[in-house]
Design an enzyme around this catalytic site. Structure first.
Site, PDB file in Angstrom:
ATOM      1  N   GLU A   1      28.764  -3.433   9.875  1.00  0.00           N
ATOM      2  CA  GLU A   1      27.686  -3.295  10.850  1.00  0.00           C
ATOM      3  C   GLU A   1      28.005  -4.099  12.101  1.00  0.00           C
ATOM      4  O   GLU A   1      27.138  -4.304  12.949  1.00  0.00           O
ATOM      5  CB  GLU A   1      26.332  -3.686  10.245  1.00  0.00           C
ATOM      6  CG  GLU A   1      26.216  -5.103   9.752  1.00  0.00           C
ATOM      7  CD  GLU A   1      24.823  -5.405   9.212  1.00  0.00           C
ATOM      8  OE1 GLU A   1      24.746  -5.760   8.039  1.00  0.00           O
ATOM      9  OE2 GLU A   1      23.840  -5.306   9.969  1.00  0.00           O
TER      10      GLU A   1
ATOM     11  N   CYS B   1      23.671  -3.939   5.786  1.00  0.00           N
ATOM     12  CA  CYS B   1      24.539  -4.644   4.830  1.00  0.00           C
ATOM     13  C   CYS B   1      24.890  -3.812   3.604  1.00  0.00           C
ATOM     14  O   CYS B   1      25.646  -4.278   2.751  1.00  0.00           O
ATOM     15  CB  CYS B   1      23.878  -5.942   4.380  1.00  0.00           C
ATOM     16  SG  CYS B   1      23.555  -7.059   5.741  1.00  0.00           S
TER      17      CYS B   1
ATOM     18  N   HIS C   1      22.469  -8.943  -2.915  1.00  0.00           N
ATOM     19  CA  HIS C   1      22.900  -9.105  -1.525  1.00  0.00           C
ATOM     20  C   HIS C   1      22.463 -10.494  -1.078  1.00  0.00           C
ATOM     21  O   HIS C   1      21.306 -10.893  -1.294  1.00  0.00           O
ATOM     22  CB  HIS C   1      22.269  -8.032  -0.623  1.00  0.00           C
ATOM     23  CG  HIS C   1      22.453  -8.352   0.825  1.00  0.00           C
ATOM     24  ND1 HIS C   1      23.694  -8.619   1.364  1.00  0.00           N
ATOM     25  CD2 HIS C   1      21.562  -8.510   1.844  1.00  0.00           C
ATOM     26  CE1 HIS C   1      23.552  -8.908   2.645  1.00  0.00           C
ATOM     27  NE2 HIS C   1      22.273  -8.854   2.966  1.00  0.00           N
TER      28      HIS C   1
HETATM   29  N1  COA Z   1      13.826 -29.579   2.964  1.00  0.00           N
HETATM   30  C1  COA Z   1      13.954 -28.605   2.039  1.00  0.00           C
HETATM   31  N2  COA Z   1      13.503 -27.333   2.226  1.00  0.00           N
HETATM   32  C2  COA Z   1      12.896 -27.047   3.389  1.00  0.00           C
HETATM   33  C3  COA Z   1      12.719 -28.028   4.391  1.00  0.00           C
HETATM   34  C4  COA Z   1      13.210 -29.344   4.153  1.00  0.00           C
HETATM   35  N3  COA Z   1      13.101 -30.318   5.053  1.00  0.00           N
HETATM   36  N4  COA Z   1      12.098 -27.447   5.439  1.00  0.00           N
HETATM   37  C5  COA Z   1      11.862 -26.147   5.104  1.00  0.00           C
HETATM   38  N5  COA Z   1      12.363 -25.927   3.868  1.00  0.00           N
HETATM   39  C6  COA Z   1      12.359 -24.664   3.121  1.00  0.00           C
HETATM   40  C7  COA Z   1      11.132 -23.822   3.321  1.00  0.00           C
HETATM   41  O1  COA Z   1      10.082 -24.231   2.447  1.00  0.00           O
HETATM   42  C8  COA Z   1      11.652 -22.441   2.993  1.00  0.00           C
HETATM   43  O2  COA Z   1      11.744 -22.281   1.602  1.00  0.00           O
HETATM   44  P1  COA Z   1      10.914 -21.109   0.871  1.00  0.00           P
HETATM   45  O3  COA Z   1      11.361 -19.823   1.510  1.00  0.00           O
HETATM   46  O4  COA Z   1      11.319 -21.201  -0.559  1.00  0.00           O
HETATM   47  O5  COA Z   1       9.478 -21.390   1.138  1.00  0.00           O
HETATM   48  C9  COA Z   1      13.087 -22.477   3.530  1.00  0.00           C
HETATM   49  O6  COA Z   1      13.430 -23.855   3.657  1.00  0.00           O
HETATM   50  C10 COA Z   1      13.252 -21.817   4.869  1.00  0.00           C
HETATM   51  O7  COA Z   1      12.283 -22.345   5.725  1.00  0.00           O
HETATM   52  P2  COA Z   1      11.567 -21.444   6.807  1.00  0.00           P
HETATM   53  O8  COA Z   1      10.564 -22.230   7.521  1.00  0.00           O
HETATM   54  O9  COA Z   1      11.114 -20.153   6.176  1.00  0.00           O
HETATM   55  O10 COA Z   1      12.846 -21.159   7.746  1.00  0.00           O
HETATM   56  P3  COA Z   1      13.020 -20.338   9.054  1.00  0.00           P
HETATM   57  O11 COA Z   1      11.749 -20.011   9.730  1.00  0.00           O
HETATM   58  O12 COA Z   1      13.997 -21.118   9.835  1.00  0.00           O
HETATM   59  O13 COA Z   1      13.653 -18.925   8.573  1.00  0.00           O
HETATM   60  C11 COA Z   1      15.089 -17.342   7.557  1.00  0.00           C
HETATM   61  C12 COA Z   1      14.492 -18.744   7.466  1.00  0.00           C
HETATM   62  C13 COA Z   1      15.928 -17.061   6.336  1.00  0.00           C
HETATM   63  C14 COA Z   1      13.991 -16.298   7.667  1.00  0.00           C
HETATM   64  C15 COA Z   1      15.999 -17.291   8.835  1.00  0.00           C
HETATM   65  O14 COA Z   1      17.128 -18.095   8.623  1.00  0.00           O
HETATM   66  C16 COA Z   1      16.460 -15.907   9.211  1.00  0.00           C
HETATM   67  O15 COA Z   1      15.806 -15.219   9.997  1.00  0.00           O
HETATM   68  N6  COA Z   1      17.628 -15.467   8.699  1.00  0.00           N
HETATM   69  C17 COA Z   1      18.211 -14.190   9.046  1.00  0.00           C
HETATM   70  C18 COA Z   1      17.542 -12.992   8.387  1.00  0.00           C
HETATM   71  C19 COA Z   1      17.715 -12.946   6.918  1.00  0.00           C
HETATM   72  O16 COA Z   1      18.574 -13.599   6.390  1.00  0.00           O
HETATM   73  N7  COA Z   1      16.901 -12.100   6.258  1.00  0.00           N
HETATM   74  C20 COA Z   1      16.933 -11.974   4.805  1.00  0.00           C
HETATM   75  C21 COA Z   1      16.767 -10.587   4.288  1.00  0.00           C
HETATM   76  S1  COA Z   1      18.075  -9.503   4.801  1.00  0.00           S
END
Ligand code: COA
Length: 408
Positions: A79, A111, A233
């Site tokens: 992709e 993906c 995935h």
């Molecule tokens: N210590 C430990 N864990 C922590 C933390 C800390 N200090 N702060 C936050 N976390 C945890 C959160 O609780 C969360 O865990 P949970 O999902 O089990 O609740 C996790 O870390 C991620 O935190 P979050 O606030 O949701 O992160 P984010 O807003 O930065 O976004 C993604 C995370 C994955 C959505 C982001 O990286 C993203 O957009 N990735 C690309 C898209 C993707 O991968 N999509 C997946 C499907 S294809």
């Protein structure tokens, strides 16, 4: 007749960023990236690497000991393709000097096109058992500097030879599917980075898992206990665990939390230290399971969930074959994983922001550490690839290098 993976290999860039360095630079608690998202290290391609060079490097190893004259199809799943018209498979075909009576094609569906490629390859082989298919899944995952997706970025390729003489895993004939038109992640033609609604994409992923699993159960009569291991995935490593716990809950599995974790944990190790590699990600998870699990997995059944945003999901199964360990280039992979250069944040950002000129003028890329193929530059809007003379890494040397090199 059995069809499945006869050989499989991966390739990852020779550079990477420690996720702690990224957390510090972005003023984020490192434990969010390490525990919350589950990443430790991010593979970063050099300016003279792209999906073609990553894929060709993986394929070179996957073709070791394989009868190349039997390859009549090369499928390239990606992709993050480099051309809107010409298939990346043609570049790989040329770099590897494959037979010219061959069909070459590129496939796309976020993906999970690698999984459709796998099933198309199996159908080809079922019709023509004397033929083999080379499948290359290769991607560079880019979300943007400072974006929430940044800590999940990565890059890498997996190449597989699909044939009627599988040595690694025999794939089952049933596949459960799910498709729905959603906008959780996409990349318009004019953009280098994906647009993503991260939290929504996790929800859609879970829903697609449920639906594809239900369809798979209907097609195959299988149940949760049919599988000893699961590969999901992996856009980031914690997603695998989240998905597995979700499926176990739906299926009212009686396994303990530790038992469930053990079913998925070995498939996460490579992702933690590579990051997302889109189409290659699920199959890097399979390699991680096969190469890091301390016990022999011969005869064990593996459940796979492939997800591609937009979205499509597929659930399918396979059985690990006797002698699979001998057919894996584990030492080469271990050397790739351990022997990488850690970039400073400034170096990472310089690699990340490097772009090829768009005026079609002659351009030569600086030479960095690469595998056996590199992107030499551009001329008349055409990418120029070249072979890089390699010192062959003997298995014994690789083992020594593993012991000596810092674990990256
Ligand atoms: N210590 C430990 N864990 C922590 C933390 C800390 N200090 N702060 C936050 N976390 C945890 C959160 O609780 C969360 O865990 P949970 O999902 O089990 O609740 C996790 O870390 C991620 O935190 P979050 O606030 O949701 O992160 P984010 O807003 O930065 O976004 C993604 C995370 C994955 C959505 C982001 O990286 C993203 O957009 N990735 C690309 C898209 C993707 O991968 N999509 C997946 C499907 S294809």
């Amino acid at each position: 007749m059995k069809t499945g993976i006869e050989s499989i290999s991966m390739y990852i860039p020779r550079f990477g960023l420690d996720i702690r360095d990224l957390a510090k630079a972005r003023n984020v608690d490192p434990s969010k990236f390490i525990r919350g998202i589950g990443q430790e290290f991010m593979a970063v391609p050099a300016p003279d690497e792209d999906v073609v060079t990553l894929g060709a490097n993986a394929a070179l190893q996957a073709l070791e000991g394989v009868d190349r004259s039997a390859i009549r199809t090369v499928i390239f799943a990606t992709e993050s393709g480099i051309d809107q018209s010409k298939a990346a498979a043609i570049y790989v075909h040329k770099l590897l000097d494959l037979p010219q009576n061959c069909r070459t094609v590129e496939m796309k569906q976020a993906c999970c096109s690698s999984t459709s490629a796998l099933h198309f390859a199996m159908a080809t082989v079922a019709l023509h058992p004397e033929q083999k298919v080379l499948l290359v899944a290769s991607d560079v995952a880019r979300y943007g500097l400072g974006s929430p997706g940044e800590p999940t970025q990565g890059a890498g390729a997996v190449a597989m030879v699909i044939s009627a003489q599988p040595k690694i895993i025999a794939m089952g004939e049933h596949v459960g599917y799910y498709t729905e038109d959603v906008m959780d992640f996409w990349r318009p033609n004019y953009m280098d980075e994906a647009l993503v609604d991260g939290k929504y994409s996790i929800k859609v992923y879970m829903h697609a898992l449920e639906e594809a699993w239900n369809d798979y159960r209907t097609q195959s009569q299988a149940h949760f206990e049919s599988f000893r291991h699961f590969c999901y995935h992996l856009p980031f490593s914690r997603m695998g665990l989240k998905a597995h716990l979700h499926l176990a809950r739906l299926e009212k599995s009686g396994l303990s939390a530790a038992g469930l974790q053990a079913q998925v944990e070995p498939s996460l190790a490579y992702n933690r230290r590579i990051g997302n590699a889109y189409t290659a990600s699920l199959y890097l998870g399979l390699l991680s399971l096969l190469e890091t699990h301390p016990e022999s997995l011969e005869g064990n059944r593996v459940g796979f969930f492939s997800y591609g945003s937009g979205c499509m999901g597929a659930f399918f199964g396979g059985t690990i074959l006797p002698g699979y360990r001998k057919a894996l280039p584990t030492r080469v992979h271990r050397d790739l994983m351990t022997n990488r250069q850690r970039l400073t944040l400034a170096e990472y950002e310089a690699f990340y922001t490097h772009t090829l000129p768009q005026d079609g003028n002659c351009y030569r890329t600086d030479r960095h550490r690469t595998g056996a193929f590199r992107l030499a530059g551009l001329e008349n809007h055409q990418r120029l690839y070249e072979k890089v003379p390699q010192v062959k890494v003997l298995a014994a040397d690789a083992a020594e290098a593993c012991a000596a090199a810092p674990v990256m």
